[in-house]
Structure formats: structure tokens, C-alpha cells
Scaffold this active site. Structure first.
Site, short mmCIF file in Angstrom:
data_model
loop_
_atom_site.label_atom_id
_atom_site.label_comp_id
_atom_site.label_asym_id
_atom_site.label_seq_id
_atom_site.Cartn_x
_atom_site.Cartn_y
_atom_site.Cartn_z
N ARG A 289 -8.56 -0.98 2.49
CA ARG A 289 -7.81 -1.21 3.73
C ARG A 289 -8.53 -0.65 4.96
O ARG A 289 -8.40 -1.17 6.05
CB ARG A 289 -6.39 -0.64 3.61
CG ARG A 289 -5.62 -1.28 2.45
CD ARG A 289 -4.14 -1.25 2.59
NE ARG A 289 -3.51 -1.55 1.31
CZ ARG A 289 -3.31 -2.77 0.83
NH1 ARG A 289 -3.68 -3.83 1.53
NH2 ARG A 289 -2.75 -2.96 -0.36
N ARG B 260 -7.18 11.29 -7.00
CA ARG B 260 -5.79 11.18 -6.55
C ARG B 260 -4.83 11.95 -7.47
O ARG B 260 -5.04 12.04 -8.68
CB ARG B 260 -5.42 9.70 -6.44
CG ARG B 260 -6.29 9.01 -5.40
CD ARG B 260 -5.99 7.56 -5.26
NE ARG B 260 -4.66 7.31 -4.75
CZ ARG B 260 -4.15 6.09 -4.62
NH1 ARG B 260 -4.86 5.03 -4.97
NH2 ARG B 260 -2.95 5.93 -4.12
N SER C 171 1.50 -5.43 -5.56
CA SER C 171 2.56 -4.71 -6.28
C SER C 171 3.27 -5.63 -7.26
O SER C 171 3.52 -5.27 -8.42
CB SER C 171 3.59 -4.17 -5.29
OG SER C 171 3.01 -3.19 -4.48
N ARG D 298 3.40 -5.74 -11.53
CA ARG D 298 4.69 -5.70 -12.22
C ARG D 298 4.94 -6.95 -13.04
O ARG D 298 5.59 -6.90 -14.09
CB ARG D 298 5.81 -5.48 -11.19
CG ARG D 298 5.81 -4.03 -10.66
CD ARG D 298 6.43 -3.93 -9.31
NE ARG D 298 6.60 -2.57 -8.82
CZ ARG D 298 5.66 -1.87 -8.18
NH1 ARG D 298 4.46 -2.39 -7.96
NH2 ARG D 298 5.92 -0.65 -7.76
N LYS E 100 -4.12 8.45 -0.52
CA LYS E 100 -4.29 7.04 -0.88
C LYS E 100 -5.71 6.84 -1.41
O LYS E 100 -6.35 7.78 -1.83
CB LYS E 100 -3.99 6.15 0.32
CG LYS E 100 -2.52 6.18 0.73
CD LYS E 100 -1.64 5.57 -0.35
CE LYS E 100 -0.17 5.66 0.01
NZ LYS E 100 0.70 5.27 -1.10
N GLY F 31 -4.15 3.24 -8.05
CA GLY F 31 -3.13 4.25 -8.28
C GLY F 31 -1.89 3.62 -8.89
O GLY F 31 -1.26 4.19 -9.79
N ARG G 195 -6.74 8.53 4.09
CA ARG G 195 -6.68 7.46 5.09
C ARG G 195 -6.43 7.96 6.50
O ARG G 195 -6.90 7.36 7.46
CB ARG G 195 -5.58 6.47 4.73
CG ARG G 195 -6.09 5.37 3.88
CD ARG G 195 -5.11 4.24 3.71
NE ARG G 195 -5.65 3.39 2.67
CZ ARG G 195 -4.94 2.64 1.86
NH1 ARG G 195 -3.63 2.63 1.96
NH2 ARG G 195 -5.53 1.89 0.96
N ASP H 220 1.08 1.13 3.53
CA ASP H 220 -0.30 0.69 3.42
C ASP H 220 -0.83 0.06 4.71
O ASP H 220 -1.99 -0.35 4.77
CB ASP H 220 -0.44 -0.33 2.27
CG ASP H 220 -0.17 0.32 0.92
OD1 ASP H 220 -0.38 1.55 0.81
OD2 ASP H 220 0.26 -0.39 -0.01
N GLN I 177 5.64 4.19 -6.81
CA GLN I 177 4.88 4.30 -8.06
C GLN I 177 5.55 5.27 -9.02
O GLN I 177 5.65 5.00 -10.22
CB GLN I 177 3.44 4.74 -7.75
CG GLN I 177 2.67 3.67 -6.98
CD GLN I 177 1.27 4.12 -6.62
OE1 GLN I 177 0.83 5.20 -6.99
NE2 GLN I 177 0.56 3.27 -5.90
C1 S3P Z 1 2.75 0.77 -4.47
C2 S3P Z 1 3.35 1.84 -3.87
C3 S3P Z 1 2.75 2.59 -2.75
C4 S3P Z 1 1.61 1.80 -2.10
C5 S3P Z 1 0.70 1.17 -3.10
C6 S3P Z 1 1.46 0.22 -3.98
C7 S3P Z 1 3.41 0.12 -5.60
O1 S3P Z 1 2.23 3.79 -3.24
O2 S3P Z 1 0.86 2.65 -1.26
O3 S3P Z 1 -0.33 0.45 -2.47
O4 S3P Z 1 3.00 -1.00 -5.96
O5 S3P Z 1 4.35 0.70 -6.13
P1 S3P Z 1 3.14 5.12 -3.42
O6 S3P Z 1 4.13 4.85 -4.46
O7 S3P Z 1 2.17 6.19 -3.84
O8 S3P Z 1 3.71 5.37 -2.06
#
Ligand code: S3P
Length: 672
Positions: A404, A129, A30, A34, A356, A101, A360, A329, A176
């Protein structure tokens, strides 16, 4: 691990002795996304260390480069030349977000505030997705979308130079969606506000603060936050550094491995301890794991620590839904811990797991069942029956290209009686490219499938080769003999079909010689049991590739090795007695009159519910016989030392008894 391979890479894990040592795990996924995205938004330059080099992050890097951002690698440091808020250009091509995603949704938010059209695509998993969750609020701000099936990739987004700031309450707890809106809001005049009733990971907010792209946050009574961003902030030149800490979601795998393998004691350095990410550590503590933290500090706005875990038996746990966002996750690996614990564990609030990288929730339950465990899904809850460390294993887990799921079940195998195989490990490179090496360095036995397979060696190795025209009863006899003697059975038809299946599933043309050769090289015994082998299009592909000499050579080698490594086997099919196993202990050439064979095939098809007229079955057989005897490669001929058996007037039981007699006689000679 090899992401560039076109074909599935099955891996196997086996019961391991105590895991010990200090390891580094990959950079946080994450925060890596960013750091590149927000780095592009400052005026000046950001030097990033510890960046995750996984496929997901590399796809985000490439997308930013396509939008005109310079990102270069200098040793271990990645240097982003920020273009400032509003400084991106129209993308040079389609933005391929691969499996991610996060990459897709955050980048959609980023480009929404530009007056150009961006095209997004992703791999098979990402293309399934839901994207509506970001399309809805971004549309409210003024962006326009055209999406496949209305809400999935591929899609196009046409932004606006001046989006409307909105106040938006998140309908699902998703970092997200929140981050996509913060990125859109960053280049939108006015104040964009996001209300998240339930707190989700806040890396975007923390990094925006750290880089001076300020956001304000107000806690809500529900436990969440109201987050506001004032768009198009005044910016000055800056040069700064970002240190990406290790990913708690990656650390989860070696940590749970140490929590389930008796005697283990491991330390993982520099792990991100953001409280909105550490739910698993809390839950492991509740399960009785001996987990401790040292060297606690803050790096670039994120709390960081070293984590030590010493093995102690685990007990079952009930996990409330409120904690889900902080470990969203981690459920695959928590389920693995639960499978090894004492008692029945229940995890609530897992609805989001359905969307996901795979479904999952289902993949976890199916994987556990495949490994001899008991697990149930009830609504959005998962129930796992613990075994107090007595995991059966032996399963082949379907990963659905979900990193995962693959890593979690490889960890489970480390404490299972029988090895556990995951059908494909390639997705692991999306988030933790050094997973195998990291686990191996702790002493875990995780290997590519072929190298670790253990063979059962019978007392009297015996190779029996069976050939004969179509519908002569080869397959039925071979299976009966294999059962009787406990020998592995290989039929050539399945080998060619398995190769055909790989091509079909990977959308490759069976006429493409190179693709067929590659598929033949990847041949995998486990595919022979796949029911899809019987599909019509697989059969057609098999027939095309069986005429390719290079493919035959590779498969010839495979067949010979099959007989050799299993120390005995029953093989049936084309040129088994003449070419594949010229030294077989017994060679049989089954025959029967055309009418008798047509009769059998007809009955067989009817038994399968397939209605065909007898004459057409017979015509097909005549054609097959002519092709078989005339064909260039491997025509149907009996080996000179084969025993001919006319089965026209015999039923299968008689044939079987005659052959057993023959075999016993051969065995007696061999033993003498
Ligand atoms: C993430 C947010 C999560 C997580 C993903 C990473 C992120 O997803 O499952 O692996 O980096 O913002 P969601 O925002 O769909 O919950």
C-alpha cells in the site's frame, strides 16, 4: 508487476493528464481469504468467482491444500471441496503465509481446534508482526504455541480436539483476531463469544451466515458487537456459489488518483460497499470529492455498487479515530489525497498502522518528506500539510515491501511536478496484481524505473576517463570536475559495490556466479548514493564479484551506456580509458609516489575517525599495487593516449586547475 523477481523493482510515476474510463479492480482480499477458508468448512462444494489472485490469497489456498482441502481452478472459477467442520488433516509441511497477516492469523485460528502441530512461517515483513494478539486468546482456549522471540513467526501451534469455548473481549480493534476466534470457535463444542467494543470488518460473520455456519450478533452501546458462535454445528451437504466483489481498498488507489488529477472522471464496477470498509469514501466526500454510487445491490451477503469519481479540488480534513477501523488500510492513500488538498489535514487513532506490513505511520511520513511535502507524526496522529495540488515530488520512496505504501506514492506521482520513484513495487502483487495495467488503462504514467528516466543533455557532451593507482586522487578530482561541468559522475568502485550490496541484502553468496550475474543485470544508479555501499561486507562482496568475467561484461555495458545515455560523463576506475571508454574526449592517468599516496589515504581515514598506523596504510597500498598490476582481469595499465599527471607535489586545487585547462583545450578542438 513481478513477485517472482528476487531483486527490487523500482517503479516511477509521472504527472499525468486527466484519468478517464471504466475499470475493474482486483477481488477483495479479506473476502477472498474467507471464501477459501470457510469454503473448506462446509460439507460439499463452493464455486468461487472473482477471487483475488494476489500472492496473499494464493498462500492461504496453498496452506488449505496442505491441510487436505481440494481447491482447483476451472477457468475463472475456483472450486473448493469442503471437508466440513473438523475435517482437516495434519499439514503436509510448513505453512508459509508469505506477506499476509490475515492469512497467518486466520489460519492459526482454524488449526487451533485440531490435535496436531502446525508450523507457520512468513516473509521478512510478516515475521516482524505481532502474533501475541491471537496467541493469547487461542491459548486460553487450550492451544499451545512456540514462537520466535515469544510472539513472532516462525511459530508452531499445537491444537486440541476439544478446545474450551471462551468469552473474549478484543483489546485492539482487529477483524483478524475476531476471525481467528470465530474459526477456532467453529470447531469447539459450546458457545464462543467475542466482544468487540469497536466494530471491525464483519466479512467472516456475513459469510458464515451465508454458508449456514451461523453466528449471532448483538449490537453494543459502544458501537461494537457481541458475536457468538455455537461450535460443531449440524451440517448437511450443500453446493453453493460465492462471488467476491472488488476490493474497496484496491479501488481506493484509482479513486484517489482521479481525485487529485484535474479533469479526471472514472468508474469502478462492482466494489464491496460493506459499511465497515468504506470509511475512505466517506472521508473523500467530506474533502469535497465528487463521488457517486450506482447499481447498488447485494451479492452473497455483501453490499456492492459501482463507484464514479469526477475530479474536483480537495480540501483538508480532520479524521476522527472512531472511523479508523473502517478505513484502516486506506491511510497511505488518504495521506496522498491530503497532500494534494488545500489546508492541513489531521488523522487520529493510527496506532495500529505501526504493526501493518510495515510501520506504515512512519513510512507515510517519510515518503511524504522524500517527495518535498510537510508531514508530522504526533502520538498516534498524522498531520499532512496540503499543497493545493502543487506537489513537488522527485523523491525516492522507501516502501519496506509494503504494497500500500508503493501504490499510494505511485498515485502521488501522477500529480507531482517531478516524477516519484518507489524503491520496490514487488509487494503490490500481494493485493492488487493488476495495479499498473489498471492505472495505465486510465491514462496514468506508471512505468518500471529504467524506461521512464529522463536524461539531461548538456550542450557539449564530454566524456572524461580517469584512472590511476589506489589513493592517487582520482575520486576527489572526478567529483570536482563533475560539479564544475555539471556532468554525471560514475566511479567503478560504486558499481561493483552496488552489485555486492544487492547480494548482501538478499542474503546471497557473492561466489554464486548466477546470483552475481542476476544482481549485475539489476544494477541501479540510485543505489550508488546508498550509504550502506560503504559497509565492509559490501566491499568484500564487491571484490569477489569483480573477478567474475560475466559480471564485468554486464557492468562494462552499463558503464558504456551510462556515458552514452547521459551524453557525457566523468568516469573513474579500472580500465576506464582502455576498455570502457576508449574514445573518451580526455583520458587522465593520475600517479603519485607511494609515500604521497599513503599519506593521503592515512589523512583521509583519520578524517573519518578511523585510527590506523601509517605503516599499515602503506603496506596495504603496496599490496593493492602489486595485485592491481598483476591481476588477470583488467590489470592496471594506462591507455596509450592517456595524459599522465604526477600529483605528488600538487594539492587538489592545483590538479583541478591543470585538468580544467586541458579540458578547455580539448573542447576548443572539438568545437572547431
Ligand atoms: C483484515 C483486517 C485488518 C486489515 C487487513 C485485513 C482482515 O487487519 O488491516 O488488511 O481481512 O481481517 P487487523 O485485523 O489487524 O486490523
Amino acid at each position: 508487476m513481478h513477485s517472482h523477481l528476487t531483486y527490487a523493482q523500482p517503479f516511477v510515476s509521472e504527472k499525468s493528464t486527466a484519468l478517464t474510463g471504466n475499470v475493474q479492480v482486483a477481488g477483495d482480499k479479506s473476502i477472498s481469504h474467507r471464501s477459501l477458508i470457510l469454503g473448506s468448512q462446509i460439507i460439499g462444494c463452493v464455486r468461487i468467482s472473482g477471487l483475488l489472485l494476489g500472492d496473499d490469497v494464493m498462500n492461504t489456498k496453498k496452506a488449505l491444500q496442505q491441510l487436505g482441502v481440494s481447491i482447483i481452478q476451472e477457468g475463472d472459477v475456483w472450486v473448493v471441496q469442503g471437508r466440513g467442520v473438523g475435517g482437516l488433516g495434519e499439514p503436509s509441511g510448513v505453512l508459509d503465509m508469505g506477506n499476509s497477516g490475515t492469512g497467518a492469523r486466520l489460519m492459526m485460528g482454524l488449526v487451533a481446534s485440531y490435535p496436531f502441530t502446525s508450523f507457520f512461517m512468513g516473509d521478512e515483513s510478516l515475521s516482524k508482526r505481532p502474533m501475541q494478539r491471537v496467541m493469547t486468546p487461542l491459548s486460553q482456549m487450550g492451544a499451545q504455541f512456540q514462537a520466535h522471540s515469544g510472539n513472532t513467526l516462525p511459530l508452531s501451534i499445537t491444537g486440541l480436539a476439544s478446545l474450551m469455548p471462551i468469552t473474549y473481549e478484543l483489546p485492539v480493534a482487529s477483524a483478524q483476531i475476531k476471525s481467528a476466534l470465530l474459526l477456532a470457535g467453529l470447531n469447539t463444542p459450546g458457545i464462543t463469544t467475542i466482544i468487540e467494543p469497536i466494530a471491525t470488518r464483519d466479512h467472516t460473520e456475513r459469510m458464515m451466515e451465508y454458508l449456514g455456519l451461523g453466528v449471532t450478533r448483538t449490537p453494543l452501546p459502544t458501537g461494537g458487537f457481541s458475536i457468538s458462535i455455537t461450535g460443531q454445528p449440524p451440517q448437511t451437504f450443500q453446493e453453493t456459489e460465492l462471488h467476491v466483489p472488488a476490493d474497496p481498498s484496491s479501488a481506493a488507489f484509482p479513486l484517489v488518483a482521479a481525485a487529485i488529477v484535474p479533469g479526471s472522471n472514472i468508474t469502478i464496477a462492482n466494489v464491496c460497499m460493506n459499511p465497515l470498509r468504506t470509511g475512505l469514501f466517506t472521508v473523500l466526500g467530506r474533502m469535497g470529492a465528487d463521488i457517486s454510487y450506482s447499481n447498488q445491490r447485494t451479492a452473497c451477503g455483501e453490499p456492492v455498487a459501482d463507484i464514479t469519481l469526477r475530479y474536483r479540488p480537495l480540501k483538508a480534513v480532520e479524521v476522527e479515530d472512531a472511523i479508523a477501523p473502517s478505513m484502516i488500510d486506506e491511510y497511505p492513500i488518504l495521506a496522498v489525497a491530503a497532500a494534494c488538498a488545500d489546508g492541513i489535514s489531521i488523522m487520529h487513532g493510527l496506532g495500529e498502522l505501526r504493526v501493518k506490513e510495515s510501520d506504515r505511520l512512519q513510512a507515510i511520513a517519510d515518503g511524504l518528506l522524500a517527495c518535498g511535502m510537510k508531514a508530522e507524526i504526533q502520538g498516534d496522529s498524522l498531520i499532512v500539510h496540503g499543497t493545493s495540488g502543487a506537489v513537488i515530488g522527485g523523491g525516492r520512496v522507501v516502501t519496506h515491501f509494503d504494497h500500500r505504501i508503493a501504490m499510494a506514492f505511485l498515485v502521488l506521482g501522477l500529480n507531482a511536478t517531478k516524477p516519484i520513484t518507489v524503491d520496490d513495487s514487488r509487494a503490490i502483487t500481494t493485493s492488487f496484481p493488476t495495479f499498473t495495467e489498471c492505472m495505465q488503462s486510465l491514462g496514468a504514467s506508471i512505468l518500471p524505473e529504467r524506461r521512464s528516466v529522463r536524461r539531461i543533455v548538456p550542450d557539449h557532451p564530454l566524456v572524461i576517463a580517469i584512472d590511476g593507482p589506489a589513493a592517487s586522487g582520482k575520486g576527489t578530482l572526478a567529483r570536482k570536475l563533475a560539479d564544475h561541468y555539471g556532468l554525471p559522475y560514475l566511479d567503478t568502485g560504486s558499481i561493483y559495490r552496488a552489485v555486492g550490496m544487492r547480494l548482501v541484502h538478499n542474503h546471497l553468496d557473492p561466489h554464486d556466479v548466477n546470483a552475481a550475474i542476476e544482481a549485475a543485470k539489476q544494477i541501479d544508479e540510485h543505489d550508488f548514493a546508498n550509504p550502506q555501499l560503504r559497509q565492509e561486507r559490501v566491499g568484500q562482496a564487491a571484490s569477489i564479484i569483480s573477478a567474475i568475467a560475466e559480471v564485468r561484461a554486464i557492468l562494462l555495458d552499463f558503464q558504456r551506456q551510462f556515458a552514452a545515455t547521459h551524453k557525457g560523463a566523468i568516469l573513474d576506475g579500472r580500465d576506464i580509458g582502455t576498455v570502457v571508454c576508449p574514445n573518451a574526449d580526455l583520458k587522465l592517468f593520475l600517479t603519485a609516489t607511494l609515500d604521497a599516496r599513503a599519506q593521503r589515504r592515512h589523512e583521509q581515514l583519520q578524517g573519518q575517525g578511523i585510527e590506523v598506523v601509517f605503516d599499515s596504510v602503506k603496506r596495504d597500498l603496496i599490496e593493492r599495487d602489486t595485485r592491481d598490476s598483476k591481476r588477470h582481469t583488467a590489470p592496471l595499465t594506462a591507455a596509450s593516449d592517456a595524459i599522465h599527471l604526477d600529483t605528488t607535489d600538487l594539492n587538489i586545487a592545483d590538479v583541478f586547475l591543470q585538468v580544467v585547462e586541458l579540458i578547455e583545450a580539448r573542447k576548443a578542438i572539438k568545437a572547431a
